[in-house]
Design an enzyme around this catalytic site. Structure first.
Site, PDB file in Angstrom:
ATOM      1  N   HIS A 242       0.830  -1.201   0.000  1.00  0.00           N
ATOM      2  CA  HIS A 242       0.000   0.000   0.000  1.00  0.00           C
ATOM      3  C   HIS A 242       0.870   1.259   0.000  1.00  0.00           C
ATOM      4  O   HIS A 242       0.674   2.169  -0.799  1.00  0.00           O
ATOM      5  CB  HIS A 242      -0.929  -0.002   1.213  1.00  0.00           C
ATOM      6  CG  HIS A 242      -1.774   1.220   1.300  1.00  0.00           C
ATOM      7  ND1 HIS A 242      -3.008   1.308   0.709  1.00  0.00           N
ATOM      8  CD2 HIS A 242      -1.540   2.433   1.863  1.00  0.00           C
ATOM      9  CE1 HIS A 242      -3.498   2.513   0.915  1.00  0.00           C
ATOM     10  NE2 HIS A 242      -2.627   3.212   1.623  1.00  0.00           N
ATOM     11  N   HIS A 257       3.080   6.136  -1.527  1.00  0.00           N
ATOM     12  CA  HIS A 257       3.607   7.289  -0.804  1.00  0.00           C
ATOM     13  C   HIS A 257       5.125   7.295  -0.775  1.00  0.00           C
ATOM     14  O   HIS A 257       5.725   7.453   0.277  1.00  0.00           O
ATOM     15  CB  HIS A 257       3.058   7.290   0.634  1.00  0.00           C
ATOM     16  CG  HIS A 257       1.573   7.370   0.703  1.00  0.00           C
ATOM     17  ND1 HIS A 257       0.885   8.513   0.394  1.00  0.00           N
ATOM     18  CD2 HIS A 257       0.634   6.449   1.019  1.00  0.00           C
ATOM     19  CE1 HIS A 257      -0.407   8.297   0.530  1.00  0.00           C
ATOM     20  NE2 HIS A 257      -0.592   7.059   0.911  1.00  0.00           N
ATOM     21  N   LYS A 298      -5.478   9.674  -8.546  1.00  0.00           N
ATOM     22  CA  LYS A 298      -5.178   9.893  -7.132  1.00  0.00           C
ATOM     23  C   LYS A 298      -5.279  11.390  -6.919  1.00  0.00           C
ATOM     24  O   LYS A 298      -4.551  12.158  -7.540  1.00  0.00           O
ATOM     25  CB  LYS A 298      -3.767   9.385  -6.812  1.00  0.00           C
ATOM     26  CG  LYS A 298      -3.323   9.621  -5.382  1.00  0.00           C
ATOM     27  CD  LYS A 298      -3.663   8.461  -4.505  1.00  0.00           C
ATOM     28  CE  LYS A 298      -3.227   8.692  -3.060  1.00  0.00           C
ATOM     29  NZ  LYS A 298      -3.630   7.601  -2.187  1.00  0.00           N
TER      30      LYS A 298
END
Ligand code: NAG
Ligand code: NAG
Length: 372
Positions: A242, A257, A298
């Site tokens: 993730h 991220h 996103k």
């Protein structure tokens, strides 16, 4: 699990004698709400909706709660959980929309449900006993000092001259247009990527499939050893995936991220990745960015910039262990305040990393002075 047995035994020893006619399902009630199960369920639901409950109907929320009840509980407690979802979804939704913390909502729900003071007392005892992850008691000042120290010793990070950014135009999450025709990274010294940790990480990227729900190919044993994050999740998704890889979930991009990953995607034609502008930026330190990846959007993905993979992993792990859920981990990078937010997800009674990401704190003079 031991704690449940322990609590049950204490409960039986202390209370059962004096309350011989106690209805039998109440022991089960204890297994449900203890260990902050209610909070976990709500946090998972928050995570599912990106903590945005605008336009969510009580019926949608009820279904999501059902799924979480089934995932996290069983038997009588699961039924009880369904009953709460049936009766209180509109009320819970209202509180979620009003920004009430999971903790407060749960307190209310549990107090409403627990008519027996006895059960409530046992619940408190159970809470004290049941720490699923060992307590990691650390002060805010210590976290800040540790983050600064991690930054100092991150010798593998990019030097300022090794990464040049081209932020282009500012954008907002609801705007779908492209505010950045060019790439974000205008120049990166790729000799960085020959450092062992970067190299391992880049090699790993091919082992993940972006669509959650598709089992990843097996990796070689040597790679597996280095693949810290894989241990953190189900076969098809993990906290590592993730945060460090990114996933397609419900028609949107979830996670992703990391700046090295961003750079790799941006420079790989087959990934069909397009940077579309920033919503927040802090010099060469961190930014929240809008992008599309293979057609999926996103709206604001935040990354630290120029940090080594091991730095991100160390910082995020520290923050997850010490400040999950409603608490943020307040740190600083080169004078710029940042908050690290993380959520846990529960699967088969185990805690996993759901998400971890940085958010810019207020801009300070020190942040400006150190990062001109
Ligand atoms: C929350 O969701 C609504 C409806 O889906 C959307 O219009 C709004 O922009 C979202 N807000 C944020 C902050 O993402
Ligand atoms: C580009 O991405 C594809 C997967 O979409 C991958 O197989 C390939 O190795 C990548 N190329 C480079 C140069 O990283």
């Amino acid at each position: 699990m031991q704690c449940l047995i322990l609590v049950s035994v204490i409960f039986v020893l202390v209370f059962a004698r004096s309350v011989p006619t106690f209805p039998s399902p109440t022991i089960d009630v204890l297994i449900g709400p203890n260990c902050h199960m209610c909070e976990v369920i709500l946090n998972n639901v928050r995570y599912e909706y990106h903590n945005n409950f605008t336009g969510v109907t009580p019926d949608q929320l009820r279904k999501s709660l059902y799924i979480q009840c089934d995932l996290n509980l069983n038997g009588f407690t699961d039924e009880e959980c369904h009953r709460i979802a049936d009766n209180d979804s509109p009320d819970i939704l209202q509180q979620l929309q009003a920004g009430t913390s999971s903790y407060r909502i749960c307190q209310r729900e549990l107090l409403l449900k627990m008519r027996f003071l006895l059960i409530f007392l046992s619940f408190l005892v159970a809470l004290a006993w049941c720490q699923r992850i060992p307590k990691f008691d650390v002060s805010n000042a210590e976290l800040l000092a540790m983050a600064k120290k991690l930054r100092r010793v991150d010798t593998n990070r990019a030097r300022p001259d090794q990464v040049k950014l081209n932020y282009q135009k500012h954008t907002v999450t609801r705007d779908d247009s492209d505010a950045a025709p060019a790439k974000l990274f205008s120049k990166v010294d790729t000799s960085l990527f020959r450092k062992p940790s970067y190299e391992l990480y880049l090699n790993l990227m091919d082992n993940f499939n972006r669509q959650t729900g598709i089992i990843e190919p097996r990796v070689s044993q040597s790679e597996e050893k280095n693949e810290v994050g894989k241990a953190l999740g189900r076969p098809d998704t993990s906290g590592f995936e993730h945060v460090f890889i990114g996933e397609a979930k419900n028609g949107e991009i979830s996670g992703m991220h990391n700046w090295v990953r961003f750079y790799a995607l941006e420079n790989n034609r087959t990934e069909n990745f397009d940077y579309k502008g920033f919503t927040v930026k802090r010099f060469n330190i961190m930014a929240a960015l809008k992008f599309t990846w293979d057609g999926l959007l996103k709206r604001a993905g935040s990354i630290l910039i120029g940090t080594s993979p091991e730095f991100d992993m160390a910082l995020y792990t520290m923050c997850f262990l010490s400040r999950r859920g409603r608490e943020t981990c307040d740190v600083e990078l080169d004078g710029c305040p940042l908050q690290i937010t993380s959520f846990e997800i529960m699967q088969q009674n185990k805690v996993y990393i759901g998400s971890i990401y940085p958010t810019a704190g207020r801009i300070t003079d020190e942040c400006r002075a150190q990062n001109r």
